[in-house]
Scaffold this active site. Structure first.
Site, short mmCIF file in Angstrom:
data_model
loop_
_atom_site.label_atom_id
_atom_site.label_comp_id
_atom_site.label_asym_id
_atom_site.label_seq_id
_atom_site.Cartn_x
_atom_site.Cartn_y
_atom_site.Cartn_z
N ASP A 129 0.85 -1.18 0.00
CA ASP A 129 0.00 0.00 0.00
C ASP A 129 0.90 1.24 0.00
OD1 ASP A 129 -2.32 1.74 0.61
OD2 ASP A 129 -1.42 1.83 2.62
N ASP B 121 -2.23 -0.29 6.04
CA ASP B 121 -2.56 0.38 7.30
C ASP B 121 -4.03 0.71 7.47
OD1 ASP B 121 -2.77 3.84 6.97
OD2 ASP B 121 -2.42 2.55 5.26
#
Length: 273
Positions: free
Chosen positions: A8, A222
């Protein structure tokens, strides 16, 4: 032995000021020589490109929470599950009725309303201006979402922002739930992509195309939109800055947040193994 590293961007590879920690960059450069590194982001491909270039990657990128795969080398969409045009028009109608501020990601640009601008897009537009013209992320103010939705090749996703209660009611609307996958990206902001899209599903298809399986994959993230890929991967890594639900979906939690070098240390440890 891990063969794929899926990363990510925001809150993971990127620091809070949208830079890449030197140690993280170095670790990703090392990983490229050992395995297949792929970015899996909620961003539009033009907004991810500066970081892709900085990391010197050559692999395709998974964008807009799994909506499409973009190949920068060929400058084309490889796979996609875009929003149906009629569904896009109906979504715009409902979001307007619920008094949402809105962003619409289309084929080659991110667009927001001239009359009802959304603050974070104005900040993103200022950030984009630092890059040379030919490499700038494409962001544009428009007068009519409906008109653009009818004219563009693809509608990738919508981002809506508003009063938390209104955002919640929109996300729970029966037609929205049937046709869209909504993932919260901020307390009063939700990303809506076509039903069936997720980072985990697209990454699984991508990995299968490489000839690998889930146990060959390390994934790091996250946010809530990362949960599906953290659960899919053989080794899911949640950042220290992730909330508890994200951490519970991962195998391990990074010892530091995205502003430090903990992710770099984990990449080196797990890839070199």
């Amino acid at each position: 032995m891990y063969k794929v590293l899926a990363l990510d961007l925001d809150g993971t590879v990127l620091t809070d000021d949208h830079t890449i920690h030197p140690e993280v960059k170095s670790a990703i450069h090392m990983a490229r020589t050992q395995c297949h590194v792929v970015i899996v982001t909620g961003r539009h491909h033009t907004a991810a490109k500066p970081f892709y270039d900085e990391l010197e990657l050559t692999t395709p990128i998974i964008c807009c929470n799994g909506t499409y795969v973009y190949d920068y080398q060929r400058d084309e969409v490889v796979e996609h599950n875009a929003i149906d045009k009629d569904n896009a028009l109906k979504f715009i109608e409902l979001a307007t009725e619920f008094q949402m501020k809105m962003v619409m990601y289309v084929t080659h640009e991110m667009t927001y309303s001239r009359a009802n601008p959304i603050a974070y897009m104005q900040a993103l537009e200022s950030w984009a201006m630092q890059f040379p013209k030919q490499h700038q992320p494409q962001i544009r103010k428009i007068d009519s979402f409906s008109q653009l939705a009818q004219q563009t090749d693809y509608v990738w996703k919508f981002v809506v922002e508003g009063a938390p209660s209104s955002v919640q009611r929109l996300s729970e609307h029966s037609w929205i739930k049937r046709n869209f996958n909504g993932e919260r990206s901020w307390s009063n902001r939700i990303d809506f992509a076509a039903q069936g899209n997720s980072k985990g599903k697209r990454l699984a298809d991508y990995v299968k195309g490489l000839g690998y399986e889930a146990h060959h994959v390390i994934a790091a993230g996250d946010n809530h939109n990362d949960i599906s890929m953290l659960e899919y991967a053989g080794l899911g890594i949640a950042m220290k800055n992730a909330d508890e639900m994200v951490k519970q979906s991962a195998k391990i939690t990074c010892k530091t947040n995205n502003n430090e070098d903990g992710l770099a240390r984990l990449i080196r440890e797990k890839i070199k193994g």
